[in-house]
Design a protein around this motif. Structure first.
Motif: not given
Length: 254
Positions: A137-145, A168-169
């Motif tokens: 797995e390559v993770q997808i996550l809202d990693s903006f702040e 991450t945008k």
């Protein structure tokens, strides 16, 4: 006599290596032709006209039209994720989607965005993932702040390797992943010969550099390889967040 591409490459490599070794052993002058070869000839393809256009040899998994390349992970039925204005969005609770076709070594391109409305934090914020071969797995996550464990943030190889940087945008903006994957190799007895490897570019930035995986993704426990097929489906994860996707394509690297 027909010579395969693989055989041609091996032969060329052997000749070049032999010349190099001989040249090191003896101080001799070689003509430039001695280190040139003309076979095999790389296949001609048409590159994409823009960063959003797939190359001519790509297999299109999603271009906004339909989900004909996928099945539901639970029962193999037609997926019920939402398509609107060429954008695919997870329908939370319905299950992930799997490609009908199996893949091994590949170049995979996808674009994703987390929801513009922020809900939760850490792993609860815009969580999904692209699971290559249904195992890595390559993770997808809202990693903006958004703080969480670093080997679980966006562009990490989940629970193995954090990204080199966080590219991450902001929520609601499109991110791109370009993933180069080399499948693991096993011998006939199931022994691991070569581990899987992943290179990931996140929004054009190298965040995983030919990383050697320790085994398939696991949420808990020590990672271990078990022999599996040379090609398996790609899994896009339903983790309860309405993450969106577009422009998904793959190139097989034989």
């Amino acid at each position: 006599m027909k010579i395969s591409l693989k055989s041609g490459l091996l032969a060329s490599t052997f000749v070049f290596a032999s010349i190099s070794t001989f040249a090191q052993e003896k101080d001799i002058d070689l003509p430039p032709e001695a280190t040139e070869f003309y076979k095999p000839v790389p296949q001609k393809i048409q590159a994409g006209e823009s960063k959003n256009t797939p190359p001519s040899d790509a297999k299109i998994l999603f271009d906004g039209a339909n989900l004909s390349a996928f099945v539901n992970e639970k029962d193999g039925s037609e997926p019920t994720w939402n398509i609107e204005e060429d954008v695919l969005t997870v329908n939370p609770g319905t299950g992930g989607i799997l490609t009908k076709e199996n893949f091994g070594d590949m170049q995979l391109h996808l674009e994703w965005r987390s929801p513009s409305e922020i809900k939760g934090d850490g792993q609860q914020r815009g969580n999904s993932g692209v699971i290559i071969m249904g195992k890595y797995e390559v993770q997808i996550l809202d990693s903006f702040e958004n703080d969480t464990y670093t080997n679980g943030q966006a562009a990490s190889i989940y629970k193995q390797s954090p990204p080199l940087v966080n590219a991450t945008k902001a929520p609601g903006e499109w991110n791109t992943y370009d993933i180069i994957f080399t499948a693991p190799r096993f011998n006939k007895d199931g022994m691991l010969l070569n581990p899987a490897k992943l290179t990931v570019l996140h929004n054009g930035v190298v965040v995983q550099n030919n990383y050697e995986l320790h085994g398939p993704t696991a949420y808990i426990g020590i990672l271990n390889y078990t022999k599996h097929k040379e090609k398996l489906p790609i899994h896009f994860q339903d983790h309860g967040s309405p993450v969106s996707f577009r422009n998904i394509w793959v190139r097989e690297l034989e």
